[in-house]
Motif scaffolding. Structure first.
Motif, PDB file in Angstrom:
ATOM      1  N   ILE A 163       0.851  -1.181   0.000  1.00  0.00           N
ATOM      2  CA  ILE A 163       0.000   0.000   0.000  1.00  0.00           C
ATOM      3  C   ILE A 163       0.889   1.233   0.000  1.00  0.00           C
ATOM      4  O   ILE A 163       1.624   1.487   0.969  1.00  0.00           O
ATOM      5  N   PHE A 165       0.882   4.609   0.558  1.00  0.00           N
ATOM      6  CA  PHE A 165       0.054   5.674   1.116  1.00  0.00           C
ATOM      7  C   PHE A 165       0.455   7.055   0.610  1.00  0.00           C
ATOM      8  O   PHE A 165      -0.353   7.976   0.616  1.00  0.00           O
ATOM      9  N   LEU A 168      -1.375   6.642  -3.477  1.00  0.00           N
ATOM     10  CA  LEU A 168      -2.359   5.566  -3.656  1.00  0.00           C
ATOM     11  C   LEU A 168      -2.877   5.478  -5.086  1.00  0.00           C
ATOM     12  O   LEU A 168      -3.252   4.402  -5.548  1.00  0.00           O
ATOM     13  N   ALA A 186      -5.369  -4.511  -0.428  1.00  0.00           N
ATOM     14  CA  ALA A 186      -6.349  -3.661   0.244  1.00  0.00           C
ATOM     15  C   ALA A 186      -7.628  -4.437   0.561  1.00  0.00           C
ATOM     16  O   ALA A 186      -8.246  -4.227   1.611  1.00  0.00           O
ATOM     17  N   GLN A 295      -3.820  -1.303   8.380  1.00  0.00           N
ATOM     18  CA  GLN A 295      -5.250  -1.509   8.149  1.00  0.00           C
ATOM     19  C   GLN A 295      -6.055  -0.295   8.601  1.00  0.00           C
ATOM     20  O   GLN A 295      -6.937   0.172   7.886  1.00  0.00           O
ATOM     21  N   LEU A 298      -5.449   2.624   6.229  1.00  0.00           N
ATOM     22  CA  LEU A 298      -6.178   2.438   4.975  1.00  0.00           C
ATOM     23  C   LEU A 298      -7.671   2.694   5.185  1.00  0.00           C
ATOM     24  O   LEU A 298      -8.326   3.322   4.349  1.00  0.00           O
ATOM     25  N   GLU A 301      -8.254   6.442   5.467  1.00  0.00           N
ATOM     26  CA  GLU A 301      -8.085   7.086   4.163  1.00  0.00           C
ATOM     27  C   GLU A 301      -9.257   6.757   3.244  1.00  0.00           C
ATOM     28  O   GLU A 301      -9.725   7.602   2.479  1.00  0.00           O
ATOM     29  N   SER A 302      -9.755   5.538   3.340  1.00  0.00           N
ATOM     30  CA  SER A 302     -10.892   5.124   2.509  1.00  0.00           C
ATOM     31  C   SER A 302     -12.148   5.888   2.900  1.00  0.00           C
ATOM     32  O   SER A 302     -12.936   6.298   2.038  1.00  0.00           O
TER      33      SER A 302
END
Length: 321
Positions: A163, A165, A168, A186, A295, A298, A301-302
Motif C-alpha cells: 500500500i 500511502f 495511492l 487492500a 489496516q 487504509l 483514508e478510505s
C-alpha cells in the motif's frame, strides 16, 4: 469448531439457502456468475449487481433458464463511480429490509493509466474504494440478520502488493500490476479491519475473504498475450495444474459465504503452497496484510476519500482477526 482444512469441499457441500438474500457484485460473468448460479441453485434469492444492465439481464436469464425456480434480480452498480455506488445502495435500501450475504466479487485491472470521475486511479477505485463505500452504505441491512456475512474476493497477487500511502493513485508512475496487487492487498486489509470492528461492536455479522486461485475467465482479456494464451480452454490438458475452471474457482467464494464452520477474519482459497488450483480450504495471507496499523490507516483514508463513514466502534485488543 474450525473448518476441516483437509476435507474436499465441493458444490455438494453448499447448504440449503432458501430464505436468504445474497447480493453479488460483478455477477454477469466469470466467478461472479458462477457464484450467483450456485447460490440460486440452493434456493437463495440472488441480486446480481453489475455495471452493464443489459449484460446483467442476460446473465440473470441464463440462470433462470437452468434453474427455473430461481429468484434472481439485477441492480446497476458501477463501482468506479461513487454516484453509482450511492444510487445502487439507495435502491437496495428501498427494495430490501435485510441482506444475508454481500459478496464483493467485482474487480478489474487497467493496462493503461486511467482516472475515474471522482479523481481516483481506476483499479484502486473499482477493486477497493467502490466496495468499501458500497459495503458501508448497506451494512445496516446485514447487521439486521444474525450470522450475515461480507465476503470480499482477493487474489494470490496480494502477496506482491504494497500500500503506497504516499501515492495511492499512482500519479507519479503507473504499473498496472502494482496497481492490481495493491488493490488486492487492500481487499484483505479491509476484510480484517472490518471484521475486528464488527466484533468490537458485538454483532454476529462477520467479514471473510476468499481468492479463486488462477481461473479461466474473461478477466484475462486485459492481461498480456502470454497470459491470455495460457488461459485458453484448449490448453487445459497442459495447464491443469496452473488454471482451473470458473465453476471450481468460485467454490472458494461460496465456501466463505455459506460454510457454517467459517469464522470471521478467515481467508479461503485453493490449497497448497502456490494455491493456483484445487478445492477451497482455509489459507493464510501475508504478514503485511495483517499489519493492524496499516489496516487502520487504509480504513481512515478510505473513509476520507469516499465520504462513507461506518457506524462501528474502533477495534480493541482481543477481538477477531
Amino acid at each position: 469448531m474450525a473448518p476441516n482444512t483437509w476435507q474436499r469441499w465441493t458444490s455438494a457441500d453448499i447448504p440449503d439457502q432458501r430464505g436468504r438474500t445474497a447480493l453479488i457484485t460483478g455477477a454477469n460473468t466469470g466467478l461472479g456468475f458462477e457464484t450467483a448460479k450456485l447460490l440460486a441453485e440452493r434456493g437463495a434469492s440472488v441480486i446480481m449487481a453489475c455495471r452493464n444492465a443489459d449484460k446483467a439481464a442476460g446473465a440473470a436469464a441464463r440462470i433462470t433458464a437452468s434453474v427455473p425456480d430461481a429468484t434472481v434480480s439485477t441492480l446497476r452498480l458501477d463501482l468506479a463511480s461513487l454516484a453509482s455506488v450511492r444510487e445502487a445502495a439507495e435502491r437496495i435500501r428501498a427494495d430490501h429490509s435485510r441482506l444475508d450475504l454481500l459478496i464483493n466479487n467485482a474487480g478489474g485491472i487497467r493496462p493503461r493509466y486511467a482516472v475515474t470521475g471522482d479523481g481516483f486511479e481506476s483499479t484502486f477505485a473499482t477493486n477497493h474504494l467502490g466496495p468499501f463505500a458500497f459495503t458501508g452504505l448497506v451494512l445496516d441491512l446485514l447487521l439486521a440478520v444474525p450470522g450475515s456475512r461480507v465476503v470480499t474476493v482477493s487474489s494470490i497477487g496480494h502477496r506482491r502488493g504494497a500500500i503506497n500511502f504516499d501515492d495511492l493513485h499512482f500519479a507519479h508512475g503507473y504499473r498496472y500490476t502494482h496497481a492490481y496487487f495493491q488493490s488486492k492487498l487492500a481487499n484483505l486489509m479491509f476484510t480484517y479491519e472490518l471484521d475486528r470492528r464488527l466484533s468490537a461492536t458485538g454483532v454476529s455479522t462477520v467479514a471473510v475473504a476468499a481468492h479463486p486461485g488462477n481461473a479461466r475467465t474473461e478477466f484475462g482479456r486485459e492481461m498480456p498475450l502470454p497470459v491470455r494464451v495460457l488461459m485458453r480452454p484448449r490448453l487445459r490438458l497442459l495447464t491443469w495444474w496452473l488454471m482451473q475452471s470458473p465453476q471450481k474457482a468460485a467454490l472458494a467464494t461460496v465456501r466463505a459465504a455459506v460454510d457454517p464452520d467459517v469464522r470471521g477474519g478467515e481467508y479461503y482459497g485453493p490449497p497448497g503452497r502456490a494455491q493456483y488450483t484445487g478445492y477451497p480450504t482455509r489459507v493464510t495471507s501475508t504478514p503485511l496484510s495483517h499489519d493492524a496499523a496499516a489496516q487502520r490507516r487504509l480504513w481512515q483514508e478510505s473513509e476520507r476519500l469516499t465520504g462513507v463513514a461506518y457506524l462501528l466502534g474502533e477495534p480493541v485488543p482481543g477481538t477477531r482477526s
